[in-house]
Design an enzyme around this catalytic site. Structure first.
Site, short mmCIF file in Angstrom:
data_model
loop_
_atom_site.label_atom_id
_atom_site.label_comp_id
_atom_site.label_asym_id
_atom_site.label_seq_id
_atom_site.Cartn_x
_atom_site.Cartn_y
_atom_site.Cartn_z
N ASP A 10 29.73 93.04 -1.27
CA ASP A 10 29.69 93.94 -0.11
C ASP A 10 30.97 93.70 0.70
OD1 ASP A 10 28.99 91.35 0.70
OD2 ASP A 10 27.64 92.04 2.27
N ASP A 15 34.13 87.70 1.11
CA ASP A 15 34.09 88.23 -0.27
C ASP A 15 35.52 88.37 -0.79
OD1 ASP A 15 31.91 89.49 1.46
OD2 ASP A 15 31.13 89.98 -0.53
#
Ligand code: BDR
Ligand code: CA
Length: 312
Positions: A10, A15
């Site tokens: 996401d 990330d």
């Protein structure tokens, strides 16, 4: 032989760092990146992943658009942490990389069949993974292993009192994944809080970085670092990089197995990952819980990622 990675993300700021760690590792091949709504909207996630790949001039890694919303729950984002765009609102140019027409859940199934024994790394809410398991119940058997960032194993959450963001944001998907045998290794929120990259070390690794660190990581994290220092955090918290460290350097982690159940009620326990440490439930163990990560080894993975050069 290189380890094949399917990364579900996401794509917020941590990330992005986890992706850089994988991109810097010659021993792994990323065979697909699947996008899911979470930290920010799916539209932003689908824009962010190619921006990260552009930052290192990566080859043509396939990118897939996935679930736009959770299975049952209302949309829930965390732009207060990651910026409105999910990459710290640093103004990176948009990418022209193509996004595949294939849905992320279908892509996970196809890639797991094409690359038996691949590793699934899930860095966001588990919506795409749950959908993939509904389509292909044998997904766990096709995969070699799966590692998730998710859970608050001692019920010290970051999103509610007891729940961690990725599980809270799609508790039904998480429950499906745990109940249907994915048997994930979990890097959870308490581990994140207990494994900060202390400021002196963080400052040194960003100061000694290559252009990827200097021109991409530093501006992306400027706001988060400032806010974390203001809140007197001892260092930067890196949830998704911890999960990636478990994949890239398994010996850096200590862990135990346990039965884990996810609370899908709508009360204060929603999204709780109940870890049966004492075996009271007699339920079969369905997860491996990471309890510690060697910070020196984590730092080495980060340093390698930050030392990469951006294309001219
Ligand atoms: C998790 O939620 C997101 O903010 C991070 O990217 C990480 O996956 C931490 O709870
Ligand atoms: Ca994430």
């Amino acid at each position: 032989m290189t380890q094949k990675l399917i990364i579900d993300t996401d794509c917020g700021v941590d990330d992005a760092i986890a992706l850089l760690m994988a991109l810097a590792d010659p021993a792994v091949e990323i065979v697909g990146i699947t996008c899911v709504s979470g930290n920010v909207t799916l539209d932003h996630v689908v824009q962010n992943v190619p921006i990260v790949l552009d930052a290192v001039g990566a080859g043509p890694i396939p990118i897939f658009r996935g679930a736009e919303r959770p299975i049952l729950a209302p949309l829930y984002h965390a732009s207060d942490v990651h910026g409105e765009d999910g990459l710290g609102d640093a103004g990176f140019p948009r990418s022209t990389r193509p996004i595949s027409d294939e849905h992320a859940a279908l892509a996970i199934v196809r890639l797991a069949r094409e690359y038996p024994g691949a590793t699934l790394v899930a860095l966001g809410p588990l919506t795409n993974v749950a959908l993939a398991m509904a389509i292909e119940p044998n997904l766990p058997q096709l995969l070699g292993q799966s590692v998730i960032m998710g859970g608050a194993v001692r019920a010290l959450g970051n999103t509610s009192a007891v729940a961690e963001f990725n599980i809270y944001a799609d508790a039904e998907a998480a429950a499906m994944v745990f109940e249907r045998g994915l048997n994930p290794t979990m890097a959870g929120w308490e581990l994140t809080v207990e494994t900060p990259m202390f400021w002196p070390r963080w400052d040194a690794m960003t100061a000694q970085a290559g252009t990827v660190g200097a021109d991409f990581v530093v501006p992306m994290l400027e706001d988060l670092v400032r806010r974390s220092r203001e809140r007197e955090r001892p260092g930067i918290l890196l949830p998704d990089p911890l999960a990636m460290a478990v994949v890239l350097d398994p010996d850096c982690a200590s862990s135990f197995t346990a039965a884990v159940a996810v609370d899908t009620g709508w009360g204060p326990g929603r999204g709780l990952t109940a870890v049966d440490v004492r075996g009271n439930s007699k339920a079969a163990h369905n997860a491996r819980v990471v309890t510690a990560i060697d910070t020196d080894r984590l730092a080495a993975l980060l340093e390698r990622a930050f030392r990469m050069s951006s294309p001219r």
